[in-house]
Design a protein around this motif. Structure first.
Motif, PDB file in Angstrom:
ATOM      1  N   ALA A  25      -9.442  13.584   3.969  1.00 60.95           N
ATOM      2  CA  ALA A  25      -8.209  14.347   4.178  1.00 60.95           C
ATOM      3  C   ALA A  25      -8.499  15.669   4.875  1.00 60.95           C
ATOM      4  CB  ALA A  25      -7.503  14.577   2.844  1.00 60.95           C
ATOM      5  N   LEU A  26      -9.571  16.340   4.470  1.00 58.05           N
ATOM      6  CA  LEU A  26      -9.923  17.619   5.103  1.00 58.05           C
ATOM      7  C   LEU A  26     -10.381  17.438   6.545  1.00 58.05           C
ATOM      8  CD1 LEU A  26     -11.654  19.387   2.092  1.00 58.05           C
ATOM      9  CD2 LEU A  26      -9.483  20.028   3.176  1.00 58.05           C
ATOM     10  N   VAL A  27     -11.149  16.386   6.802  1.00 57.78           N
ATOM     11  CA  VAL A  27     -11.551  16.094   8.183  1.00 57.78           C
ATOM     12  C   VAL A  27     -10.303  15.794   9.019  1.00 57.78           C
ATOM     13  CG1 VAL A  27     -12.744  14.445   9.676  1.00 57.78           C
ATOM     14  CG2 VAL A  27     -13.876  15.288   7.615  1.00 57.78           C
ATOM     15  N   GLY A  28      -9.428  14.958   8.481  1.00 60.49           N
ATOM     16  CA  GLY A  28      -8.196  14.621   9.188  1.00 60.49           C
ATOM     17  C   GLY A  28      -7.333  15.838   9.452  1.00 60.49           C
ATOM     18  N   LEU A  29      -7.229  16.724   8.468  1.00 59.18           N
ATOM     19  CA  LEU A  29      -6.435  17.941   8.640  1.00 59.18           C
ATOM     20  C   LEU A  29      -7.033  18.827   9.723  1.00 59.18           C
ATOM     21  CD1 LEU A  29      -4.165  19.851   7.876  1.00 59.18           C
ATOM     22  CD2 LEU A  29      -5.624  20.709   6.015  1.00 59.18           C
ATOM     23  N   GLY A  30      -8.346  18.979   9.709  1.00 54.23           N
ATOM     24  CA  GLY A  30      -8.990  19.795  10.737  1.00 54.23           C
ATOM     25  C   GLY A  30      -8.757  19.241  12.136  1.00 54.23           C
ATOM     26  N   ALA A  31      -8.908  17.940  12.275  1.00 55.49           N
ATOM     27  CA  ALA A  31      -8.687  17.312  13.580  1.00 55.49           C
ATOM     28  C   ALA A  31      -7.223  17.430  13.997  1.00 55.49           C
ATOM     29  CB  ALA A  31      -9.107  15.847  13.537  1.00 55.49           C
TER      30      ALA A  31
ATOM     31  N   ILE B  20      -5.866  19.339  17.379  1.00 54.14           N
ATOM     32  CA  ILE B  20      -5.132  18.691  18.475  1.00 54.14           C
ATOM     33  C   ILE B  20      -3.650  19.054  18.449  1.00 54.14           C
ATOM     34  CG2 ILE B  20      -6.786  16.797  18.675  1.00 54.14           C
ATOM     35  CD1 ILE B  20      -4.697  14.978  17.273  1.00 54.14           C
ATOM     36  N   GLN B  21      -3.276  19.870  17.463  1.00 55.88           N
ATOM     37  CA  GLN B  21      -1.921  20.402  17.326  1.00 55.88           C
ATOM     38  C   GLN B  21      -0.865  19.305  17.202  1.00 55.88           C
ATOM     39  OE1 GLN B  21      -1.654  23.165  20.621  1.00 55.88           O
ATOM     40  NE2 GLN B  21      -2.937  24.636  19.558  1.00 55.88           N
ATOM     41  N   CYS B  22      -1.167  18.333  16.353  1.00 54.88           N
ATOM     42  CA  CYS B  22      -0.233  17.239  16.108  1.00 54.88           C
ATOM     43  C   CYS B  22       0.527  17.513  14.809  1.00 54.88           C
ATOM     44  CB  CYS B  22      -0.978  15.908  16.005  1.00 54.88           C
ATOM     45  SG  CYS B  22       0.119  14.529  15.602  1.00 54.88           S
ATOM     46  N   PRO B  23       1.815  17.808  14.881  1.00 56.62           N
ATOM     47  CA  PRO B  23       2.563  18.115  13.663  1.00 56.62           C
ATOM     48  C   PRO B  23       2.668  16.919  12.717  1.00 56.62           C
ATOM     49  CG  PRO B  23       4.069  17.955  15.520  1.00 56.62           C
ATOM     50  CD  PRO B  23       2.672  17.876  16.071  1.00 56.62           C
ATOM     51  N   TYR B  24       2.699  15.718  13.254  1.00 55.00           N
ATOM     52  CA  TYR B  24       2.795  14.511  12.420  1.00 55.00           C
ATOM     53  C   TYR B  24       1.521  14.335  11.599  1.00 55.00           C
ATOM     54  CZ  TYR B  24       6.321  13.645  16.000  1.00 55.00           C
ATOM     55  OH  TYR B  24       7.376  13.762  16.862  1.00 55.00           O
ATOM     56  N   CYS B  25       0.387  14.383  12.289  1.00 50.51           N
ATOM     57  CA  CYS B  25      -0.905  14.196  11.620  1.00 50.51           C
ATOM     58  C   CYS B  25      -1.209  15.361  10.684  1.00 50.51           C
ATOM     59  CB  CYS B  25      -2.016  14.035  12.650  1.00 50.51           C
ATOM     60  SG  CYS B  25      -1.843  12.552  13.668  1.00 50.51           S
ATOM     61  N   THR B  26      -0.836  16.576  11.086  1.00 53.87           N
ATOM     62  CA  THR B  26      -1.056  17.731  10.227  1.00 53.87           C
ATOM     63  C   THR B  26      -0.289  17.559   8.921  1.00 53.87           C
ATOM     64  OG1 THR B  26      -1.445  19.187  12.114  1.00 53.87           O
ATOM     65  CG2 THR B  26      -0.844  20.245  10.038  1.00 53.87           C
ATOM     66  N   TYR B  27       0.965  17.156   9.015  1.00 52.89           N
ATOM     67  CA  TYR B  27       1.761  16.935   7.800  1.00 52.89           C
ATOM     68  C   TYR B  27       1.125  15.852   6.932  1.00 52.89           C
ATOM     69  CZ  TYR B  27       5.503  15.772   4.626  1.00 52.89           C
ATOM     70  OH  TYR B  27       6.212  15.533   3.488  1.00 52.89           O
TER      71      TYR B  27
ATOM     72  N   TYR C 245       0.814  -1.213   0.000  1.00 50.06           N
ATOM     73  CA  TYR C 245       0.000   0.000   0.000  1.00 50.06           C
ATOM     74  C   TYR C 245       0.847   1.262   0.000  1.00 50.06           C
ATOM     75  CZ  TYR C 245      -4.866  -1.519   0.809  1.00 50.06           C
ATOM     76  OH  TYR C 245      -6.140  -2.010   0.682  1.00 50.06           O
ATOM     77  N   LEU C 246       1.873   1.299   0.847  1.00 42.42           N
ATOM     78  CA  LEU C 246       2.609   2.534   1.105  1.00 42.42           C
ATOM     79  C   LEU C 246       3.988   2.600   0.452  1.00 42.42           C
ATOM     80  CD1 LEU C 246       1.768   2.926   4.912  1.00 42.42           C
ATOM     81  CD2 LEU C 246       0.504   3.815   2.937  1.00 42.42           C
ATOM     82  N   GLY C 247       4.438   1.498  -0.130  1.00 39.97           N
ATOM     83  CA  GLY C 247       5.768   1.474  -0.723  1.00 39.97           C
ATOM     84  C   GLY C 247       6.866   1.196   0.284  1.00 39.97           C
ATOM     85  N   GLN C 248       6.516   1.146   1.546  1.00 42.36           N
ATOM     86  CA  GLN C 248       7.444   0.853   2.640  1.00 42.36           C
ATOM     87  C   GLN C 248       6.631   0.688   3.919  1.00 42.36           C
ATOM     88  OE1 GLN C 248       9.496   4.328   4.568  1.00 42.36           O
ATOM     89  NE2 GLN C 248       8.911   5.346   2.641  1.00 42.36           N
ATOM     90  N   VAL C 249       7.272   0.196   4.943  1.00 45.26           N
ATOM     91  CA  VAL C 249       6.644   0.170   6.264  1.00 45.26           C
ATOM     92  C   VAL C 249       7.293   1.308   7.047  1.00 45.26           C
ATOM     93  CG1 VAL C 249       6.242  -1.141   8.366  1.00 45.26           C
ATOM     94  CG2 VAL C 249       6.295  -2.329   6.164  1.00 45.26           C
ATOM     95  N   PRO C 250       6.544   2.404   7.270  1.00 51.55           N
ATOM     96  CA  PRO C 250       7.132   3.533   7.989  1.00 51.55           C
ATOM     97  C   PRO C 250       7.647   3.110   9.364  1.00 51.55           C
ATOM     98  CG  PRO C 250       5.034   4.157   7.012  1.00 51.55           C
ATOM     99  CD  PRO C 250       5.158   2.669   6.864  1.00 51.55           C
ATOM    100  N   SER C 251       8.790   3.650   9.742  1.00 51.21           N
ATOM    101  CA  SER C 251       9.434   3.248  10.998  1.00 51.21           C
ATOM    102  C   SER C 251       8.542   3.485  12.208  1.00 51.21           C
ATOM    103  CB  SER C 251      10.762   3.981  11.177  1.00 51.21           C
ATOM    104  OG  SER C 251      10.543   5.385  11.221  1.00 51.21           O
ATOM    105  N   TRP C 252       7.720   4.532  12.177  1.00 51.95           N
ATOM    106  CA  TRP C 252       6.874   4.836  13.331  1.00 51.95           C
ATOM    107  C   TRP C 252       5.882   3.721  13.628  1.00 51.95           C
ATOM    108  CZ3 TRP C 252       1.688   4.934  12.576  1.00 51.95           C
ATOM    109  CH2 TRP C 252       1.211   5.183  11.295  1.00 51.95           C
ATOM    110  N   MET C 253       5.565   2.912  12.624  1.00 53.40           N
ATOM    111  CA  MET C 253       4.617   1.826  12.856  1.00 53.40           C
ATOM    112  C   MET C 253       5.188   0.783  13.821  1.00 53.40           C
ATOM    113  SD  MET C 253       2.633   1.453   9.251  1.00 53.40           S
ATOM    114  CE  MET C 253       0.983   1.135   9.873  1.00 53.40           C
ATOM    115  N   GLY C 254       6.495   0.765  13.964  1.00 54.34           N
ATOM    116  CA  GLY C 254       7.133  -0.114  14.936  1.00 54.34           C
ATOM    117  C   GLY C 254       6.882   0.308  16.376  1.00 54.34           C
ATOM    118  N   GLU C 255       6.345   1.509  16.554  1.00 55.59           N
ATOM    119  CA  GLU C 255       6.042   2.020  17.894  1.00 55.59           C
ATOM    120  C   GLU C 255       4.677   1.552  18.403  1.00 55.59           C
ATOM    121  OE1 GLU C 255       8.326   3.559  19.670  1.00 55.59           O
ATOM    122  OE2 GLU C 255       9.685   3.498  17.939  1.00 55.59           O
TER     123      GLU C 255
END
Length: 134
Positions: A52-58, A62-69, A13-23
């Protein structure tokens, strides 16, 4: 880490397994991927653009830089332009602002719901009248 099948699916799906998923703790890894795959990336009642717009608003609220990006890039991929991104963030900020006012003032929820019911009835009547003018 995720099971071998889940790991392969994430990579597909993503072309890789992002490292954060190991958390994500072991008992929840496969389940967490399923939620992301089915709700965020999958076909649902909301379009990818809407999600995407709902996710961006949330994320902004909640001021999450990871989710905002993530959700900003997701929105751009779905064709959302910079003006729309800004508006989505402003709507989110406005919601947070008024929520702070309502909670801080301890506004009665039943009274609020009754008054807003009247407001929306009025708005519906205005829309119906405007549609009749066409």
């Amino acid at each position: 880490m995720a099971t071998t099948d889940t790991h392969s699916e994430i990579e597909e799906y993503l072309g890789q397994v992002p490292s954060w998923m190991g958390e994500i703790s072991e008992p929840a890894t496969d389940h967490s991927w399923g939620i992301m795959r089915d709700l965020l990336l999958g076909e649902t009642e909301l379009s990818g653009r809407e999600k995407a717009l709902v996710g961006l608003g949330a994320a902004a609220a909640i001021q999450c830089p990871y989710c905002t990006y993530f959700h900003q890039e997701e929105a751009k991929l779905a064709g959302v332009n910079d003006v729309e991104l800004t508006e989505a963030i402003n709507v989110s900020g406005t919601t947070r602002y008024f929520s702070t006012v309502l909670h801080g003032a301890r506004v009665d929820e039943d009274q609020f719901a009754d008054e807003m019911g009247e407001v929306f009835e009025h708005l519906e009547n205005q829309q119906a009248a405007a549609a009749g003018d066409d």
